[in-house]
Design a protein around this motif. Structure first.
Motif, mmCIF file in Angstrom:
data_model
loop_
_atom_site.group_PDB
_atom_site.id
_atom_site.type_symbol
_atom_site.label_atom_id
_atom_site.label_comp_id
_atom_site.label_asym_id
_atom_site.label_seq_id
_atom_site.Cartn_x
_atom_site.Cartn_y
_atom_site.Cartn_z
ATOM 1 N N ASN A 29 37.743 50.136 47.294
ATOM 2 C CA ASN A 29 38.597 49.988 48.176
ATOM 3 C C ASN A 29 39.780 49.015 48.027
ATOM 4 O O ASN A 29 39.659 48.132 47.308
ATOM 5 C CB ASN A 29 38.177 49.572 49.752
ATOM 6 N N PRO A 30 40.976 49.535 48.160
ATOM 7 C CA PRO A 30 42.061 48.609 47.983
ATOM 8 C C PRO A 30 42.049 47.220 48.362
ATOM 9 O O PRO A 30 41.412 46.963 49.712
ATOM 10 C CB PRO A 30 43.328 49.211 48.923
ATOM 11 N N PHE A 31 42.233 46.146 47.860
ATOM 12 C CA PHE A 31 42.062 44.749 47.858
ATOM 13 C C PHE A 31 43.347 44.121 48.187
ATOM 14 O O PHE A 31 44.205 44.319 47.103
ATOM 15 C CB PHE A 31 41.402 43.901 46.776
ATOM 16 N N ALA A 32 43.716 43.481 49.183
ATOM 17 C CA ALA A 32 44.898 42.723 49.631
ATOM 18 C C ALA A 32 44.704 41.219 49.264
ATOM 19 O O ALA A 32 43.904 40.586 49.779
ATOM 20 C CB ALA A 32 45.479 43.346 50.877
ATOM 21 N N LEU A 33 45.452 40.738 48.940
ATOM 22 C CA LEU A 33 45.639 39.273 48.679
ATOM 23 C C LEU A 33 45.776 38.672 50.133
ATOM 24 O O LEU A 33 46.691 39.085 50.820
ATOM 25 C CB LEU A 33 46.908 38.603 47.626
ATOM 26 N N GLN A 34 45.137 37.471 50.668
ATOM 27 C CA GLN A 34 45.163 36.810 51.557
ATOM 28 C C GLN A 34 46.126 35.651 51.492
ATOM 29 O O GLN A 34 46.493 35.326 50.130
ATOM 30 C CB GLN A 34 43.997 36.466 52.279
ATOM 31 N N SER A 35 46.832 35.052 52.518
ATOM 32 C CA SER A 35 47.558 33.866 52.560
ATOM 33 C C SER A 35 46.243 32.727 51.790
ATOM 34 O O SER A 35 45.485 32.444 52.154
ATOM 35 C CB SER A 35 47.704 33.561 53.839
ATOM 36 N N GLY A 36 47.206 32.183 50.777
ATOM 37 C CA GLY A 36 46.694 31.123 50.186
ATOM 38 C C GLY A 36 45.841 31.687 48.932
ATOM 39 O O GLY A 36 45.492 30.760 47.996
ATOM 40 N N ASP A 37 45.578 32.882 48.527
ATOM 41 C CA ASP A 37 44.925 33.352 47.537
ATOM 42 C C ASP A 37 46.086 33.062 46.239
ATOM 43 O O ASP A 37 47.263 33.598 46.402
ATOM 44 C CB ASP A 37 44.659 34.877 47.600
ATOM 45 N N VAL A 38 45.656 33.074 45.235
ATOM 46 C CA VAL A 38 46.450 32.861 43.974
ATOM 47 C C VAL A 38 45.834 33.741 42.757
ATOM 48 O O VAL A 38 44.617 33.605 42.651
ATOM 49 C CB VAL A 38 46.402 31.467 43.472
ATOM 50 N N LEU A 39 46.465 34.676 42.445
ATOM 51 C CA LEU A 39 46.145 35.585 41.229
ATOM 52 C C LEU A 39 46.917 34.990 39.699
ATOM 53 O O LEU A 39 48.060 35.104 39.996
ATOM 54 C CB LEU A 39 46.563 37.102 41.548
ATOM 55 N N THR A 40 46.030 34.525 38.796
ATOM 56 C CA THR A 40 46.788 34.143 38.027
ATOM 57 C C THR A 40 46.423 34.957 36.539
ATOM 58 O O THR A 40 45.339 35.196 36.231
ATOM 59 C CB THR A 40 46.237 32.574 37.584
ATOM 60 N N PHE A 41 47.476 35.149 36.008
ATOM 61 C CA PHE A 41 47.336 35.802 34.223
ATOM 62 C C PHE A 41 47.625 34.781 33.432
ATOM 63 O O PHE A 41 48.463 34.068 33.410
ATOM 64 C CB PHE A 41 48.353 36.965 34.424
ATOM 65 N N THR A 42 46.762 34.814 32.538
ATOM 66 C CA THR A 42 46.889 33.843 31.509
ATOM 67 C C THR A 42 46.521 34.485 30.090
ATOM 68 O O THR A 42 45.793 35.197 29.830
ATOM 69 C CB THR A 42 45.724 32.724 31.797
ATOM 70 N N VAL A 43 47.503 33.947 28.966
ATOM 71 C CA VAL A 43 47.473 34.236 27.571
ATOM 72 C C VAL A 43 47.240 33.161 26.836
ATOM 73 O O VAL A 43 47.941 32.165 27.108
ATOM 74 C CB VAL A 43 48.486 35.236 27.173
ATOM 75 N N LYS A 44 46.063 33.133 25.865
ATOM 76 C CA LYS A 44 45.907 32.004 24.828
ATOM 77 C C LYS A 44 45.609 32.736 23.492
ATOM 78 O O LYS A 44 45.449 33.817 23.538
ATOM 79 C CB LYS A 44 44.669 31.349 25.404
ATOM 80 N N LYS A 45 45.711 31.958 22.678
ATOM 81 C CA LYS A 45 45.538 32.223 21.229
ATOM 82 C C LYS A 45 44.028 32.587 21.200
ATOM 83 O O LYS A 45 43.614 33.639 20.725
ATOM 84 C CB LYS A 45 45.701 31.197 20.212
ATOM 85 N N THR A 46 43.039 31.749 21.655
ATOM 86 C CA THR A 46 41.945 31.973 21.722
ATOM 87 C C THR A 46 41.204 31.536 23.071
ATOM 88 O O THR A 46 41.724 30.691 23.825
ATOM 89 C CB THR A 46 40.928 31.213 20.718
ATOM 90 N N THR A 47 39.939 31.909 23.246
ATOM 91 C CA THR A 47 39.535 31.500 24.917
ATOM 92 C C THR A 47 39.141 30.037 24.848
ATOM 93 O O THR A 47 39.119 29.448 26.014
ATOM 94 C CB THR A 47 38.037 32.156 25.101
ATOM 95 N N SER A 48 39.128 29.481 23.703
ATOM 96 C CA SER A 48 38.616 27.795 23.700
ATOM 97 C C SER A 48 39.852 27.119 23.528
ATOM 98 O O SER A 48 39.764 25.835 23.865
ATOM 99 C CB SER A 48 37.735 27.731 22.434
#
Length: 107
Positions: A29-48
């Motif tokens: 089902n569609p999921f809606a962000l709630q007040s105070g939720d933070v969705l973060t997109f991150t790019v790195k060279k490696t996971t470490s």
């Protein structure tokens, strides 16, 4: 230019890109962000790596500006998408996946 194949994201270095997000819960089902939720997109060279090359708080789309990738070397990186809910619960929405920065001809 940008493409998504499976969980792999391909972007041409220095280009703009918008990746719309359709968030679904465990039941599909569609999921809606709630007040105070933070969705973060991150790019790195490696996971470490400790330092992120790109990190953005997003809502319904990941928006990349030319400056986000123009300083990166061509090649493979990793990205993930993580949700931190207002109550402190953290969930990885997309586990570490491939982010490819491709060559451009016109600078």
């Amino acid at each position: 230019m940008f493409q998504i194949r499976g969980d792999t994201i391909f972007v041409t270095r220095g280009d703009s890109a918008v990746f719309n997000l359709d968030l679904l819960d465990a039941d599909g089902n569609p999921f809606a962000l709630q007040s105070g939720d933070v969705l973060t997109f991150t790019v790195k060279k490696t996971t470490s790596d400790k330092d992120a090359l790109i990190q953005k708080n997003v809502t319904d789309a990941i928006v990349l500006k030319p400056s986000d990738t123009s300083g990166l070397a061509y090649g493979r990186y990793v990205y993930d998408l993580q949700l931190t809910q207002a109550n402190g619960y953290v969930e990885t929405i997309i586990t570490p996946s491939t982010f490819i920065v491709g060559e451009e001809v016109t600078f």
